[in-house]
Design an enzyme around this catalytic site. Structure first.
Site, short mmCIF file in Angstrom:
data_model
loop_
_atom_site.label_atom_id
_atom_site.label_comp_id
_atom_site.label_asym_id
_atom_site.label_seq_id
_atom_site.Cartn_x
_atom_site.Cartn_y
_atom_site.Cartn_z
N SER A 66 0.85 -1.18 0.00
CA SER A 66 0.00 0.00 0.00
C SER A 66 0.89 1.23 0.00
O SER A 66 2.04 1.17 0.45
CB SER A 66 -0.87 0.01 1.27
OG SER A 66 -1.54 1.23 1.43
N TYR A 79 -2.33 -0.80 10.35
CA TYR A 79 -2.31 -1.06 8.90
C TYR A 79 -0.98 -0.63 8.30
O TYR A 79 -0.36 -1.39 7.56
CB TYR A 79 -3.48 -0.32 8.25
CG TYR A 79 -3.64 -0.58 6.78
CD1 TYR A 79 -4.27 -1.73 6.32
CD2 TYR A 79 -3.17 0.33 5.83
CE1 TYR A 79 -4.42 -1.98 4.97
CE2 TYR A 79 -3.33 0.09 4.48
CZ TYR A 79 -3.95 -1.07 4.05
OH TYR A 79 -4.10 -1.32 2.70
#
Length: 198
Positions: A66, A79
């Site tokens: 990501s 995350y």
């Protein structure tokens, strides 16, 4: 998969989950689950399939990380930690393959901004022309192209290459100001996430 399908030549580690809460509001169980899904799964799939790739000196490891694996983001501490780990793990394994002379085992690390899959529903960019929410088909097409070209890292959209380059050379205070200007500090303010199924 190994029992039913046998050896594979391409692994795409794509599973991911997000809590979307401030660190102190994130239940320990969800933090652990984030780490299990977003990074530990990478370890186990590599352990299962990498030995055959090494033996044949052929294969491709695709890590869907990501853009949050390249910079911290407000309300995404667990995350970001898991995606930073995915980037570092993939880079390290790539360097191990090079050191072993296994040049036929390739790595592609994918660092996209928000993809319109429902995982980050409610979130978006303050400047969607510069940093748009990405279409899943577009991202898939770019990943396939990157794999065919043996591209080591793919950051989407391309505008993020410039922003991450600036992050690496500018003072932290300037980077924080830029993040505030581009709205990345507030990207999770309207987070809903994917609706839970009954």
């Amino acid at each position: 998969v190994k029992k039913e399908v046998g050896d594979v030549s391409i692994i795409v580690n794509n599973a991911g989950i997000v809590t979307g809460k401030r660190f102190m509001d994130s239940p320990d169980s969800l933090v652990e689950k984030t780490m299990e899904v977003n990074i530990m799964a990478h370890f186990w799939t590599y352990k299962a399939f990498l030995p055959t790739m090494i033996a044949s000196n052929h294969g491709h490891l695709v890590s869907i990380a990501s853009s949050a694996g390249l910079t911290g983001v407000n309300r995404l501490s667990d995350y970001c930690a898991s995606k930073f780990a995915a980037v570092g793990f993939a880079e390290s394994v790539d360097l191990e393959m090079r050191d072993l002379g296994k040049t036929g085992v390739k790595t592609t690390i994918v660092c996209p901004y928000i993809i319109n899959t429902g995982m980050f529903d409610g979130c978006g960019s303050k400047w969607p022309t510069l940093v748009p929410t990405l279409d899943p088909e577009y991202v898939a097409e770019k990943i396939v192209t990157a794999v065919r070209r043996n591209q080591e890292i793919l950051v989407l959209p391309r505008s993020l290459y410039v922003l991450f380059a600036l992050k690496n050379i500018l003072p932290v205070k300037v980077c924080v100001l830029l993040m505030e200007y581009f709205g990345s500090q507030q990207v999770m303010d309207s987070f809903k996430g994917r609706a839970k199924k009954d």
